[in-house]
Scaffold this active site. Structure first.
Site, mmCIF file in Angstrom:
data_model
loop_
_atom_site.group_PDB
_atom_site.id
_atom_site.type_symbol
_atom_site.label_atom_id
_atom_site.label_comp_id
_atom_site.label_asym_id
_atom_site.label_seq_id
_atom_site.Cartn_x
_atom_site.Cartn_y
_atom_site.Cartn_z
ATOM 1 C CG LEU A 124 -2.057 1.066 1.159
ATOM 2 C CD1 LEU A 124 -3.264 0.591 1.959
ATOM 3 C CD2 LEU A 124 -1.615 2.430 1.683
ATOM 4 C CG HIS A 233 8.688 4.592 8.617
ATOM 5 N ND1 HIS A 233 8.107 5.751 8.153
ATOM 6 C CD2 HIS A 233 9.996 4.651 8.250
ATOM 7 C CE1 HIS A 233 9.018 6.484 7.534
ATOM 8 N NE2 HIS A 233 10.173 5.834 7.582
#
Length: 348
Positions: A124, A233
């Site tokens: 994605l 992240h």
């Protein structure tokens, strides 16, 4: 904006997307031959010419106005069937001394392939220009994420019981992974980018050959490396939040390179799968485009011509979904066709 399967003519733009993804985005390496092979494999899968265990469904988000690709997402039908699929499993070992009346529990990491055969939602990515609050770009990320649940619900017999998603782990301001620097770098004569590139290209056998076969005691790791275990992240937090809303949870598995979490669920328990349903297309030439925040997601029911997009309203009491001419053209449907729809704000 609409979702469709990737096609042969998308190679140039797909490579441009790959260059923008950044460090740690393993599933989309900047390698033209690899990307061309991915497109060919995807086309064969959507034409139902690929055996179970090798099916890869790769979708792109297309900007109607410009014709450019705004992002991408994918579903791997079954991981680990052709190439080993490794994780660290976070566990606990108990140590006791009756004589000294001492008891210690210590966290461990154990190399495993527990997810072999599960489906994976992956790849994605949404280009920065298509993010943000502009009404034209509202919920593009949600469209990319949620369309996969409609696809899996519609073609449920093509998928196993469970689905997972690997989340990108933590990197410092220099683009380095503290987890890799403390652990993986000692076992691989490669830097992170090269090991990550090889993994993205499907060359994963070196992991099982070089990584330690015995549990790793996490107290031996640096504080910075331990702080990465199960953390994501900064840019991955919105994607993780959407997956959690759908019911995916972290069960103690992490990426062997950067320590990012792997979240998982039974497919039939995923919110978007459970709540999606069929509707019949009806056309209303008087309807125009809506500028409101989109809520209803619609997808076609033919695999070879799969399309998905936001629509401005839900179905009526008889299960008819009225589309504007633009919406019908975007989805390439006519009156009487079937759509799978989802109210993305419906309470589970």
């Amino acid at each position: 904006m609409r979702i469709r399967p990737i096609a042969e003519g998308d190679l140039e733009e797909l490579q441009a997307l790959a260059r923008e993804t950044g460090v740690g985005f393993t599933s989309l390496p900047d390698n033209r031959d690899f990307l061309a092979a991915k497109i060919a494999a995807t086309e064969a899968t959507f034409l139902e010419r690929t055996p179970a265990g090798q099916r890869n469904y790769f979708f792109v988000l297309e900007d109607e106005a410009s014709g450019h690709l705004a992002g991408c997402c994918a579903i791997e039908g079954e991981v680990g069937r052709e190439v080993p699929f490794y994780h660290y499993r976070l566990g606990t070992l108990a140590h006791s001394s009756v004589q000294l009346d001492l008891h210690r529990t210590i966290d461990t990491l154990f190399l495993c392939s527990d997810h072999t055969g599960d489906a994976e939602v992956a790849s994605l990515f949404l280009r920065p220009a298509y993010r943000g609050g502009d009404h034209r770009h509202q919920r593009n990320g949600a469209l990319l994420s949620m369309v996969r649940w409609l696809f899996m619900a519609e073609f449920r017999d093509r998928f196993p019981d469970k689905v997972l998603a690997e989340m990108r782990g933590v990197f410092n301001d220099e683009g380095k992974s503290p987890f890799w620097q403390c652990l993986g770098s000692h076992f691989f004569p490669l830097d992170f980018d090269e090991a990550d590139r090889l993994t993205g290209l499907g060359q994963k056998s070196f992991i099982g050959e070089l990584m330690p076969k015995f549990p790793i005691y996490t107290p031996f790791l640096s504080a910075a490396a331990r702080a990465c275990i199960g953390q994501v992240h900064e840019q991955t937090r919105p994607a993780l939040a959407m997956l959690k809303k759908e019911g995916l949870r972290w069960e103690g598995y992490i990426d062997i390179f950067d320590g990012g979490p792997t979240v998982e669920a039974y497919i039939d328990d995923v919110r978007g799968v459970r709540l999606s349903r069929r509707a019949t297309v009806a056309l209303d030439p008087a309807l125009g485009e809506s500028n409101e925040r989109p809520r209803w997601l619609a997808a076609t029911t033919e695999m070879a011509h799969f399309r998905a997009a936001w629509v401005g309203r839900g179905p009526d009491a008889e299960g008819r979904l009225y589309l504007s001419p633009a919406e019908a053209a975007r989805l390439e449907v006519e009156a009487g066709d079937s759509l799978r729809i989802l109210d993305t704000e419906e309470e589970a």
